[in-house]
Design a protein around this motif. Sequence first.
Motif, PDB file in Angstrom:
ATOM      1  N   ALA A  51      -1.654  -7.558  -8.327  1.00 16.85           N
ATOM      2  CA  ALA A  51      -0.569  -8.187  -9.077  1.00 16.85           C
ATOM      3  C   ALA A  51       0.732  -8.078  -8.313  1.00 16.85           C
ATOM      4  CB  ALA A  51      -0.449  -7.530 -10.451  1.00 16.85           C
ATOM      5  N   ALA A  52       0.935  -6.903  -7.699  1.00 17.62           N
ATOM      6  CA  ALA A  52       2.163  -6.727  -6.940  1.00 17.62           C
ATOM      7  C   ALA A  52       2.241  -7.749  -5.818  1.00 17.62           C
ATOM      8  CB  ALA A  52       2.231  -5.311  -6.366  1.00 17.62           C
ATOM      9  N   TRP A  53       1.097  -7.972  -5.177  1.00 15.03           N
ATOM     10  CA  TRP A  53       1.122  -8.938  -4.079  1.00 15.03           C
ATOM     11  C   TRP A  53       1.399 -10.333  -4.601  1.00 15.03           C
ATOM     12  CZ3 TRP A  53      -1.894 -13.250  -2.809  1.00 15.03           C
ATOM     13  CH2 TRP A  53      -1.662 -13.767  -1.505  1.00 15.03           C
ATOM     14  N   TYR A  54       0.662 -10.725  -5.614  1.00 16.92           N
ATOM     15  CA  TYR A  54       0.744 -12.117  -6.031  1.00 16.92           C
ATOM     16  C   TYR A  54       2.066 -12.430  -6.710  1.00 16.92           C
ATOM     17  CZ  TYR A  54      -0.380 -16.588  -8.067  1.00 16.92           C
ATOM     18  OH  TYR A  54      -0.352 -17.918  -8.406  1.00 16.92           O
ATOM     19  N   PHE A  55       2.497 -11.546  -7.591  1.00 19.75           N
ATOM     20  CA  PHE A  55       3.670 -11.900  -8.398  1.00 19.75           C
ATOM     21  C   PHE A  55       4.983 -11.483  -7.770  1.00 19.75           C
ATOM     22  CE2 PHE A  55       0.248 -11.746 -11.509  1.00 19.75           C
ATOM     23  CZ  PHE A  55       0.395 -12.986 -12.124  1.00 19.75           C
ATOM     24  N   LEU A  56       4.967 -10.478  -6.921  1.00 18.37           N
ATOM     25  CA  LEU A  56       6.229  -9.917  -6.469  1.00 18.37           C
ATOM     26  C   LEU A  56       6.456 -10.041  -4.975  1.00 18.37           C
ATOM     27  CD1 LEU A  56       6.182  -6.708  -8.662  1.00 18.37           C
ATOM     28  CD2 LEU A  56       7.508  -8.793  -9.036  1.00 18.37           C
ATOM     29  N   ALA A  57       5.470  -9.717  -4.163  1.00 19.79           N
ATOM     30  CA  ALA A  57       5.737  -9.651  -2.727  1.00 19.79           C
ATOM     31  C   ALA A  57       4.618 -10.278  -1.921  1.00 19.79           C
ATOM     32  CB  ALA A  57       5.939  -8.195  -2.298  1.00 19.79           C
ATOM     33  N   PRO A  58       4.366 -11.553  -2.108  1.00 21.22           N
ATOM     34  CA  PRO A  58       3.258 -12.173  -1.386  1.00 21.22           C
ATOM     35  C   PRO A  58       3.537 -12.329   0.104  1.00 21.22           C
ATOM     36  CG  PRO A  58       4.478 -13.793  -2.624  1.00 21.22           C
ATOM     37  CD  PRO A  58       5.081 -12.480  -2.978  1.00 21.22           C
ATOM     38  N   GLN A  64      -1.569  -6.078  -0.415  1.00 22.32           N
ATOM     39  CA  GLN A  64      -2.993  -6.302  -0.152  1.00 22.32           C
ATOM     40  C   GLN A  64      -3.626  -5.052   0.432  1.00 22.32           C
ATOM     41  OE1 GLN A  64      -5.015  -9.684   1.145  1.00 22.32           O
ATOM     42  NE2 GLN A  64      -3.124 -10.832   1.551  1.00 22.32           N
ATOM     43  N   MET A  65      -2.870  -4.413   1.322  1.00 21.43           N
ATOM     44  CA  MET A  65      -3.397  -3.190   1.932  1.00 21.43           C
ATOM     45  C   MET A  65      -3.629  -2.109   0.881  1.00 21.43           C
ATOM     46  SD  MET A  65      -3.998  -3.513   5.087  1.00 21.43           S
ATOM     47  CE  MET A  65      -4.243  -1.809   5.465  1.00 21.43           C
ATOM     48  N   VAL A  66      -2.779  -2.154  -0.127  1.00 18.65           N
ATOM     49  CA  VAL A  66      -2.977  -1.168  -1.199  1.00 18.65           C
ATOM     50  C   VAL A  66      -4.344  -1.370  -1.828  1.00 18.65           C
ATOM     51  CG1 VAL A  66      -2.187  -0.454  -3.481  1.00 18.65           C
ATOM     52  CG2 VAL A  66      -0.528  -0.896  -1.663  1.00 18.65           C
ATOM     53  N   VAL A  67      -4.682  -2.623  -2.043  1.00 19.48           N
ATOM     54  CA  VAL A  67      -5.995  -2.917  -2.632  1.00 19.48           C
ATOM     55  C   VAL A  67      -7.103  -2.407  -1.723  1.00 19.48           C
ATOM     56  CG1 VAL A  67      -7.510  -4.737  -3.430  1.00 19.48           C
ATOM     57  CG2 VAL A  67      -5.040  -4.902  -3.819  1.00 19.48           C
ATOM     58  N   VAL A  68      -6.939  -2.675  -0.439  1.00 16.33           N
ATOM     59  CA  VAL A  68      -7.978  -2.243   0.506  1.00 16.33           C
ATOM     60  C   VAL A  68      -8.123  -0.723   0.458  1.00 16.33           C
ATOM     61  CG1 VAL A  68      -8.583  -2.104   2.938  1.00 16.33           C
ATOM     62  CG2 VAL A  68      -7.609  -4.203   2.017  1.00 16.33           C
ATOM     63  N   VAL A  69      -6.969  -0.063   0.538  1.00 14.15           N
ATOM     64  CA  VAL A  69      -7.018   1.403   0.546  1.00 14.15           C
ATOM     65  C   VAL A  69      -7.611   1.924  -0.754  1.00 14.15           C
ATOM     66  CG1 VAL A  69      -5.597   3.465   0.599  1.00 14.15           C
ATOM     67  CG2 VAL A  69      -5.149   1.624   2.196  1.00 14.15           C
ATOM     68  N   ALA A  70      -7.271   1.278  -1.862  1.00 13.98           N
ATOM     69  CA  ALA A  70      -7.836   1.716  -3.143  1.00 13.98           C
ATOM     70  C   ALA A  70      -9.354   1.606  -3.111  1.00 13.98           C
ATOM     71  CB  ALA A  70      -7.259   0.875  -4.278  1.00 13.98           C
ATOM     72  N   LEU A  71      -9.830   0.536  -2.524  1.00 13.98           N
ATOM     73  CA  LEU A  71     -11.284   0.367  -2.416  1.00 13.98           C
ATOM     74  C   LEU A  71     -11.889   1.508  -1.602  1.00 13.98           C
ATOM     75  CD1 LEU A  71     -11.627  -3.471  -1.861  1.00 13.98           C
ATOM     76  CD2 LEU A  71     -12.746  -2.115  -3.628  1.00 13.98           C
TER      77      LEU A  71
ATOM     78  N   ALA C 182       7.424  -1.793  -7.358  1.00 11.60           N
ATOM     79  CA  ALA C 182       8.880  -1.710  -7.461  1.00 11.60           C
ATOM     80  C   ALA C 182       9.563  -2.338  -6.256  1.00 11.60           C
ATOM     81  CB  ALA C 182       9.306  -0.252  -7.606  1.00 11.60           C
ATOM     82  N   THR C 183       8.941  -2.192  -5.091  1.00  7.67           N
ATOM     83  CA  THR C 183       9.655  -2.614  -3.886  1.00  7.67           C
ATOM     84  C   THR C 183       8.905  -3.608  -3.038  1.00  7.67           C
ATOM     85  OG1 THR C 183       8.689  -0.864  -2.547  1.00  7.67           O
ATOM     86  CG2 THR C 183      10.703  -0.330  -3.748  1.00  7.67           C
ATOM     87  N   GLY C 184       7.626  -3.716  -3.264  1.00  9.70           N
ATOM     88  CA  GLY C 184       6.855  -4.651  -2.475  1.00  9.70           C
ATOM     89  C   GLY C 184       6.518  -4.156  -1.093  1.00  9.70           C
ATOM     90  N   THR C 185       6.799  -2.933  -0.803  1.00  6.85           N
ATOM     91  CA  THR C 185       6.555  -2.452   0.548  1.00  6.85           C
ATOM     92  C   THR C 185       6.039  -1.026   0.512  1.00  6.85           C
ATOM     93  OG1 THR C 185       7.563  -1.999   2.672  1.00  6.85           O
ATOM     94  CG2 THR C 185       8.931  -1.692   0.752  1.00  6.85           C
ATOM     95  N   THR C 186       5.450  -0.612   1.625  1.00  7.29           N
ATOM     96  CA  THR C 186       4.926   0.752   1.693  1.00  7.29           C
ATOM     97  C   THR C 186       5.564   1.566   2.818  1.00  7.29           C
ATOM     98  OG1 THR C 186       3.122  -0.010   3.092  1.00  7.29           O
ATOM     99  CG2 THR C 186       2.693   0.133   0.741  1.00  7.29           C
ATOM    100  N   GLY C 187       6.275   0.904   3.694  1.00  3.10           N
ATOM    101  CA  GLY C 187       6.878   1.638   4.810  1.00  3.10           C
ATOM    102  C   GLY C 187       8.085   2.435   4.357  1.00  3.10           C
ATOM    103  N   TYR C 188       8.205   3.664   4.909  1.00  3.83           N
ATOM    104  CA  TYR C 188       9.321   4.506   4.482  1.00  3.83           C
ATOM    105  C   TYR C 188      10.683   3.868   4.720  1.00  3.83           C
ATOM    106  CZ  TYR C 188       6.151   8.489   3.801  1.00  3.83           C
ATOM    107  OH  TYR C 188       5.172   9.328   3.359  1.00  3.83           O
TER     108      TYR C 188
END
Lengths: 105, 627, 487, 193, 529
Positions: A51-58, A64-71, C182-188
């Motif tokens: 959701a974060a990727w699609y709605f907020l920061a595509p 997307q990496m978060v999803v991968v890592v979660a998997l 919240a921020t859309g990013t993961t880098g510090y």
Amino acid sequence: MTAELVLQIVLTVAAALVGVGVFGALSQQSIVMIMMGFELALNGVLLGGAAAWYFLAPQAPDAQMVVVVALVVMAVEMAMGFAATIAIYRARQVDMVDMATELQG
Amino acid sequence: MSGTSTAGGAAVLAVLVGLPALAGVALLLTGRRADRIAGPLAVLTTTAAFALAAVAAGDRPQLSVPFLGVVPGGDLRLSVDGLSAVLVVLVAAVGLLTTVFAAADLPADAARARFFGYFLLFIAAMLTTVTAATMPVLLVAWELMGATSYALIGYRWQEPGRLSAGTTAFLTTRAADLGLYVAAGAALAGTGGLVLADLPAADGGWRDLAAAGLLVAALGKSAQLPLSAWLSGAMQGPSPVSALLHSATMVAAGGYLLLRVQPLLAATGWAAAAAAWAGALTALVLGAVAVAQRDLKQLLAASTAAQIGFVVLAAGVGAVSGGTAQLVAHAAVKAALFVAAGAWLTAYGTKQLAGLRGAARRHRGLGAAATVAALALAGVPPLSLWATKDEVLAGVDGAALRVVGLAAAVLSAVYAGRVLAVVLARPAGEEFFDEEERGTRRIPPASTGVAAVLAVFAAGLGVLAVPAVAEPLKALLGVVGESSPTVGELVLSGGLAAGALTGTVALLHRLPEVAGALERSPLAGWVGLGRLLSPRPAMALARVLATLDDRVLDRAVEGVGAAARRTAAAAARVDGSVVDGAVRATAEALRRAGAAARRPQTGLLHQYYAQAAAGLGVLLVLLLVVR
Amino acid sequence: MNEDQGAEALALLPELILLAGAVGGLLLGLWTPQRRQGRVRAVAVLACLGSAVAAATALPDPAMAVFEGTWTIDTTTGVVRITVALATAVAVLLASASVAGHPRETEAYVLMLLAALGTVALAAAGDLLLLVAAFLLASFPLYALAGFAKDARGTEAALKYYLMGAFSGVLLMLGVTALVLATGTTGYPTLAVALPGAAAPLAAVGVLGVLAGVAFKAGAVPVHFWVPDVTAGTTPAMAAFITTVPKLGAVAAAFRLLAEPFAAASVDASLLVAVLAAASMTLGNLAAFSQTEVLRLLAYSTVSQVGYLFMVVAVAARTELAVPALTIYLAGYAVTNIGAFAAVAAAPAARTISDWTAAVGRRPWLVVSLVVILLGLVGTPPTAVFVGKLAVFSAAWDGAMIWLVVLAAVNTVASLFYYLRWITAGAVGVSAAPPAAGDGAPAGPGPTVGVVQRTALLPTAVLHSAAVASLVLGIGAGLWLAVALPA
Amino acid sequence: MLTDLPAWAVAAVIALGGLSVAAGIAVFVVDSMARATFALLTSFLAVAGILVALQLPYLAFVTALMMTIEMALMAVFMIMFMMNPAGLMPMTMVHNARGSAVLGAGAFVLLTVGIWTMDWPTRNGAVPADSTRQLGEAIMGSHMLVMLVIGVALFATIIAGTVLATARGRYDRFGAELDAARPDDPVPGGLPR
Amino acid sequence: MLLTVVIFLPLVAAGVLLAAPRLGGRAAIVLWVAASAVDLALVAWMWWRFDPGPSPAGVVGGPAYEVDLQWIPTVDAGYHIGVDGLSLPLLALTGVVFLACAVYSLRESHRPRSYAALFLFLQTASLGTFAALDLILFFVFFDLTIVGMYFVIAGWGHGNARRSALKFFLYTFVGSLALLVGFIGLFLGGEQRTFDMVALAADPPLANSPVAGGLVLVAIGLGLAVKTPLFPFHTWLPDAHTDAPAAGSAVLAGILLKLGTYGFVRIAMPILPDAWQRWAMVAVVAGVVSVLWGAFVALAQTDVKRMIAYTSVNHMGYVLLGLGAAGLVTPADDGARTIATVGAVYQMVSHGLLTGALFLLSGVLWSRGHTYTLDRWGGLARPAPVFAASLAVAAFGSLGLPGLSGFIAEFQVFTGALQAAPVATVLAVVGILVTAGLFLLALQRLLTGDTVVPLDEDGADRLSTRPEGGGTATATRPRTATVMRDLRGHELASIVPLLVLAVVLGLFPRVLLDVVEPAAAAVVQLVAR
């Protein structure tokens, strides 16, 4: 329907999955069932990442990496969980956490 | 400060003070091995000291030894001015005579080295006191005198009560000495230095404080009211010690000090009056106490306080020359009487008046000396104290004070009369002898000689009141212009004294039971002054504080733990095992808290989860609420 | 691009050496007879030492971030690299006393190397996802190591450790997701820019989740529950490794998070960490208070030590004293903690303090070293932890957390109770009570002598070295800090 | 701002979301572990469906694939080890159910309240045409190190899992000196050296 | 360099002792004595060569024998040591007292090697504290003394030794932590961020922030007050003393208490002049209360050692009174405040010698009869005249008799403090009366009257622990009375020098005052800033 509304719906689903997962992890006695609870919670995480990727920061791949890592986390934790379960089962014929209480205090 | 200050003079002064001190320390360190030579050595030393004192009195040297370096007057400064010159000679002389007496009086098997060691130290301390020009040296000598008097009074420590009398004496005088400490501080604060002579110039309040401190110190040392009772206990000491302590030293030191700082007392105004009244009242009350004594030495002790009262009175009213004369004359008188009392004690084993009946008749030489001295004590003309006392009273302004002084003078005649009535009476048998110790039944010639010499002075020092002598004395003391007694005053006091004396003797002859009545009166017990010095309140306070210390303070630490325990103990289970002690309750409380802290560690995973989740929830709230 | 990547790979030389040691050791083990697995140990130790040397060489280099900012190399990373490598080497030696000849000896060393690698990755992570990956790498080998003995206690330890780890992993992922939302990013670096403007609830969940994950690795309250159970369940050598090495990386990771992305976040992460620190030190000390089992006592002591370490984390962004403080305390903690566990390992049969006392018997030097180590844990000068504590207190005060300093001081006193119990038993009890009088000891002098002989040689050596190192690090703090923290 | 999701997609998301939650609840309600496993799988698949709707087809595929296999493994595992694998008898193996429910519900409520009350940032830019490409570039570029470390972590997991789970090692099979000619396996087979 | 040798020579000797397990117990103690003697000789040499210089020495003026090495550069803590007029007397005192303890312990039979090593360790720690010119270095040594003393009490004490040791450790450790917190405050409060005492004294931190300065002073003051100890933080003292071995008590009272008071004059006063001025009255009050409390509670004791312990509280109270008065700049002039400070420093040395001797003498009692209870001894002057004389000298010194060092100290404290704090000083003067009373009473009870000695409880204990089977014959043996032997050679050789020194310092105070006065004047000037 606004994007925000949809986002909120999706996130609510994710939150529900997390909530159910937490309930499961906390309430189950069987090690495997506890692991299932965590899987479910991670399922919610996965949904949240998407959701974060699609709605907020595509534009950025981070979500997307978060999803991968979660998997990955799901997979390796499951594997490790099985290993731990087998180990204690071999040692004590136990697969319930409540029976592993020798260490305390 | 008149006189020259040469290196030679300084050396004389140093040896004057140092010789007895060193000899004393040497004797003390050598211990019993030196018993045999102790007496001769002491006599030799005091003889030398006397000679040196004479030289110093003429030379007026000064001596300064560095001590505290920060402020002026921090050095140990000795100087001989007029007053000191008189006192130095007096102290050395009395020291010499009492040493001779002691050498004769002490049993051969006594620990003589220890005795003479302290004796010489004591003399050195007194010599230092009367030459002291700065506060530090005064205080040093002053305190050393107190300590050596403790050792001397408690000389026969093996016998019960002796040392405790010394303790009382030391503690009482030390209590008064505290005034000297305060005075030193006040001197520093008020003058920026510690020079004794600068004191009258001190700033306002500090001057008053210094005067007050000195006054207290002097009154304590001189056994003036209300700190008189230690003198009674001090009679536990050997007779030579009494002779020394009560004549020219220790008790005299207070009087001397007040004479020395008379300008300061005068400058403050109130201090002079206070001193005068303290002296006069002491002379009166202790005179009355003396009258009521049954023990000769006790009587003499009380009379000492009374007679020194006149010196204090003199310092208060500004009659320095009279006071000095009184001090000197009294020294001779009282030394003679104590030598006699001591010799009788040694010979007859008692110092009770009842036992000494006719003592003066048994050994005529000593008896004569004692009689002369007693007459002098009574103030009978033309003997010394008659004149000097009037010299003092001449300086008194107020009528009330004068009346008290005269009454006191009369009382001295009365107690002298009591003594004379006994010792001159026809001797009884020996039934009262050896009440206190086994008597030797012999009086050494040395004792008689010493008493005789002293009696001569006791009789003759009255010349100090003769204008031809008195004026040079005043010049010597730098107090020219002080009033002298008129002939009328002299006649009046002489008459009163003679009358009272004869009256007393006659009365006691007729009605011996009067003496008994007196001896049963509260006066005999020193009017309860001893109770003032009771350690009981201090001990009680000490015990209360000690209890507080153990129960409250120490437990306060533990109390912190106890409070923690009450909060933690709500759920904590009892754990009986004892962990190594520690501050017990703290340990206990901590252990309970520790047990409580371990309770989450149940070993049950789901409880770990629940606790962690709950904890995180709290933290989340914290994060959201506190920003 | 390729050259860059080559240079970047070179910047990871210490990690590569560790990895090579792990892989090489595993391969070597495949062809090594059971009794000669010592050569794998040698490989592991060499890899650690090599890694440490490489890290030390790189230490003076200026701070940089490689792999698109996901991996940070600065003083903190450098110190953690060296400390972790050396600590792992020592732990390998320490463990060899109990695992030598074990069929899985090789794997034990390999897992230790991998965990060390994960620890370094934790410390160096400049990206939340790398943090998660490092979390996994630093965790899983430890589960196996905790249960290495495969006995009832060991497996239970492994299971509990794993389950707490899984829980924390979920929390960590949850936090990462929240931060991404919240921020859309993961880098510090980008987080640091975006977080101050992010919505507070999301930031709160994110900060809390991420820190919970890190706190689990560090063994801090409220996710510390595994620490005592795992420590008591496993062997002393493994306990030494588990309670020492991962913590170094976790604390460094927390420090980096607080110093960069969370520094200006819309929630007060600093306060959160301070509360964690306070809770950890207090709970750890209280719980250790009446422990009689040496391992559990040490376990709780590590919980409290983490509390002190988190003090400096709390003020990471607030004072320039924080970095030196972290450096000193980390190094000091590593040395001292390993030493403490080595003391236990020296008498492996002893479980309680009195057992231990009886086992050590009249070996004064051992007791002296133990005293040095335990007083070191208290923070008595001139040990390394004292210098660390001094620096930490200074930093916390400078970071306007005086209350925390006071609390830490009070806690230090409280900690004295239980350390002294052991110290006194060791130093005084030995002679005060005859050996047979110890409460757990069997009657008669014979068996006691046997226990005495059963003190292990290698752990004793480690104990002595740790004691000496603790003193040397403390007394020579100036020397090594000058190298570690060039101006 | 209107969403660029078509209406059917929104409907599908909502429906699949409901399904996933319902299946998730079912995991802890059904009385057999096998059923629980399949309920969990259902939940995963529903989420994978949502991922498709959110234009993440690759991730959706991976999720579905991985989870299917994982759940299959889990089923096998449970048949091997667990009591009552197929729901032959009713079971409840819960503790502290109420507390757990409170905590779970609490987490849900807390998160939901947050989700519905806070202001969401606006989307930065548009969804790229090929999300899979974006992911691939990230894996090979900006997040390469993450994947590398994950790789090592997988390596570590394999070793750790083996150490924990298996009792027999190479020395059991080939002897302490590794000099046995053929492996000593309880069941013949396995890999030779 | 010389100073470093002085400090660490005992530690090296301790290391040698531990490293040579073959060494016999007696040889170990002899080595201890030798090391202490050499160390004392070196200190004496330092004293001989020490030149206070024309300008006020003090911290800022440049100490002698200075060594300044970097230690922890990140916080600017260094190995900075040096000697000035304040520390030199205490260094010398340390050397003397430790040598006396070494000689006293010549016949120690219980683990003598460790005993000697511990004392040598303690000596290094004490010397280091006195020589430190860096706060952290100071703290390091300060803390190590606690550790060392803990083991001395716990390992060689009697009675409830371990409990007392623990109490001592905990209590003083709390104090030391407060001290550390205060030091950190100084570090952070200064512009220059340093732990160096010289630099801090030259440019006092927190001068413009009275609240912070006050709080830091409270922390430091608390730490030092516990160590000193001042009322109401003194309750660890009697227990620790009662249960410690004699030499341990001597060191504890003679040296370790001085660490606290020395800290005041070395750290609190020059580095926090502003706060010290502001809070000087508190120090004065604390001092006076300690004086009176210590004196009165000592008066009520029935145990010789506890009594001596409480007099330490009393004596340390004088020190605080003097130092507090030195901070009252407005009402008093420089001269008076300097005298008060000099008196305080003098008191530290004097108390070290006299109380050291007193505790060693009480150890003689213990070694003869295993009890300190006053009631169980009496008339000892008869069988043990030398003991009696020594006790008397020590007691009179302790009660402030002129001719002994205590007088010099107390006289100066009172004289100097009166101007600044008249009421307090007048109250404090009463203390010397009470101490006089308590010492005289104790002397009276112990030394005079009928000779009373306790039953040999030790012997009785030995009987009771004997196995029942073979011990019937001996178990019925009546308890033997203690033989009160007079001081033996080693006791004499340890106690008498302390007393001689007290006398020397009482008669020739310039020996010490020449060194102390310039430094004290410098401190007073620093405080007045």
